[in-house]
Design a protein around this motif. Structure first.
Motif, PDB file in Angstrom:
ATOM      1  N   GLN A  70       0.846  -1.201   0.000  1.00  0.00           N
ATOM      2  CA  GLN A  70       0.000   0.000   0.000  1.00  0.00           C
ATOM      3  C   GLN A  70       0.880   1.249   0.000  1.00  0.00           C
ATOM      4  O   GLN A  70       1.700   1.441   0.888  1.00  0.00           O
ATOM      5  N   GLY A 192      -4.605   5.020  -5.667  1.00  0.00           N
ATOM      6  CA  GLY A 192      -5.132   4.367  -4.476  1.00  0.00           C
ATOM      7  C   GLY A 192      -4.019   4.091  -3.479  1.00  0.00           C
ATOM      8  O   GLY A 192      -2.908   3.714  -3.848  1.00  0.00           O
ATOM      9  N   GLY A 194      -3.029   4.843   1.075  1.00  0.00           N
ATOM     10  CA  GLY A 194      -3.476   5.326   2.368  1.00  0.00           C
ATOM     11  C   GLY A 194      -2.845   6.655   2.711  1.00  0.00           C
ATOM     12  O   GLY A 194      -1.693   6.931   2.354  1.00  0.00           O
ATOM     13  N   VAL A 275     -14.426   5.767   5.428  1.00  0.00           N
ATOM     14  CA  VAL A 275     -13.218   6.126   4.674  1.00  0.00           C
ATOM     15  C   VAL A 275     -12.002   6.232   5.584  1.00  0.00           C
ATOM     16  O   VAL A 275     -10.863   6.165   5.122  1.00  0.00           O
ATOM     17  N   GLN A 277      -9.971   5.093   9.342  1.00  0.00           N
ATOM     18  CA  GLN A 277      -9.822   4.233  10.511  1.00  0.00           C
ATOM     19  C   GLN A 277      -8.996   4.990  11.542  1.00  0.00           C
ATOM     20  O   GLN A 277      -8.013   5.653  11.188  1.00  0.00           O
ATOM     21  N   ASP A 290      -8.464   6.156   3.367  1.00  0.00           N
ATOM     22  CA  ASP A 290      -8.402   5.541   2.041  1.00  0.00           C
ATOM     23  C   ASP A 290      -8.415   6.671   1.010  1.00  0.00           C
ATOM     24  O   ASP A 290      -9.421   7.361   0.844  1.00  0.00           O
ATOM     25  N   SER A 291      -7.306   6.861   0.300  1.00  0.00           N
ATOM     26  CA  SER A 291      -7.173   8.038  -0.564  1.00  0.00           C
ATOM     27  C   SER A 291      -8.117   7.990  -1.762  1.00  0.00           C
ATOM     28  O   SER A 291      -8.714   9.007  -2.143  1.00  0.00           O
ATOM     29  N   ALA A 293     -10.999   6.399  -1.982  1.00  0.00           N
ATOM     30  CA  ALA A 293     -12.362   6.584  -1.480  1.00  0.00           C
ATOM     31  C   ALA A 293     -12.602   8.038  -1.085  1.00  0.00           C
ATOM     32  O   ALA A 293     -13.714   8.554  -1.241  1.00  0.00           O
TER      33      ALA A 293
END
Length: 328
Positions: A70, A192, A194, A275, A277, A290-291, A293
């Motif tokens: 990721q 995509g 984080g 989106v 956490q 989540d980039s 999203a």
């Protein structure tokens, strides 16, 4: 949530005060406040937490949702973590251990400590190789790594390490805005990955600005009307005048990173969509967004009339900046 009326009055007071007090004094007061905050953070965690090992950090990051392969954009308040084994190097090592060798780690490496306007009107050049990052210890540590690559955008430079570091940073200076289509911020959202707010609130996420360049009818005029130029020294030793638009300073007090009720609102919207956490990493409350999203969600926000800017009930107190008309 803090009273909107009280926060608006407080913000108006701050805006008026800054318009009266000379810029140099404002910057000095800002630096003093930042030093006191960092000093307090260093003292308090030291009494509460033993030094964080690489293993403990990696465990906390995995529990937060960090996953292998990721790509991660890191906004970090290093002192909020508490004492860390091997310092900033230990933090970067822990992130690398979690995401693995096929991921890229990015961090803001902005060379400015004041406003964009102050920096772009300052005659000092931006040297991609030598200008330090003003975005904290982790960012500066990454900048000095042998495999680091740094973008040449004069205000919002980004440092990257890992598999696709060069891809992320190589064309950033070709955009005339900080978060345009060639920026690491936009590329990261499109690919995509984080956004890791490590001991840092979700208000400081630069990626929010990507939507402002992707949507032609964005409801706020976020930039001053003219471009500003700065001499940039590139990694190969060549130099060039690089132009960029700067964010309108009069909008800054009402933005998510400065207006607390807006930050609370945005965090609530992120949580409702799933989106973000949130969890503890060492001694610091941290967030993982989540980039991809987030980019989709920001399009939805526009349809609902939501942005990262608060519109106060009495309108914006505006100055007329060079090349831009007052009013939003």
């Amino acid at each position: 949530m803090p009273s909107l009326l009280a926060e608006e009055v407080k913000t108006y007071g701050s805006v008026v005060l800054k318009s009266i007090v000379p810029v140099g004094i404002v910057q000095r007061l800002r630096d003093i406040a930042h030093k006191r905050t960092r000093s307090r953070r260093r003292r308090e965690p030291a009494r509460q937490h033993p030094p964080l090992t690489h293993e403990r950090l990696a465990h906390d990051l995995s529990a937060l949702g960090l996953r292998r392969d990721q790509d991660i954009l890191v906004h970090a308040a290093y002192s909020a973590l508490g004492p860390v084994e091997d310092g900033p190097a230990g933090v970067v090592e822990a992130i690398r251990n979690v995401v693995g060798p096929n991921a890229t780690i990015l961090a803001p490496a902005y060379p400015m400590s004041g406003t964009m306007y102050e920096w772009m009107t300052n005659p000092v050049a931006f040297d991609v190789r030598k200008s330090p990052s003003r975005m904290g210890a982790i960012s500066e540590f990454m900048r000095l790594l042998p495999d680091a690559r740094r973008s040449a955008h004069p205000t919002h430079s980004v440092v990257a390490i890992g598999l696709n570091a060069e891809t992320y940073v190589t064309r950033h200076h070709e955009d005339d805005t900080p978060a345009g289509p060639q920026s690491p911020f936009c590329l990261h959202m499109q690919r995509g990955g984080g956004i890791l707010c490590l001991g840092s609130g979700i208000g400081k996420v630069t990626s929010y600005h990507v939507i402002e360049d992707l949507v032609p009818d964005f409801p706020f005029k976020v930039y001053c009307g003219r471009r500003f130029a700065k001499l940039v020294c590139f990694e190969d030793g060549s130099t060039a005048q690089v132009q960029t638009r700067i964010n309108d300073p009069d909008l800054s007090p009402w933005r998510v990173d400065n207006f607390k009720p807006k930050e609370i609102e945005i965090l609530d919207l992120l949580r409702k969509r799933g989106v973000v956490q949130t969890g503890q990493v060492g001694g610091a409350l941290s967030h993982l967004i989540d980039s991809a999203a987030l980019l989709e969600l920001m399009h939805d926000w526009l349809r609902m009339g939501v942005t990262i800017y608060h519109r106060p009930r009495w309108g914006f107190p505006r100055r007329t900046w060079a090349g831009t008309a007052s009013g939003v």
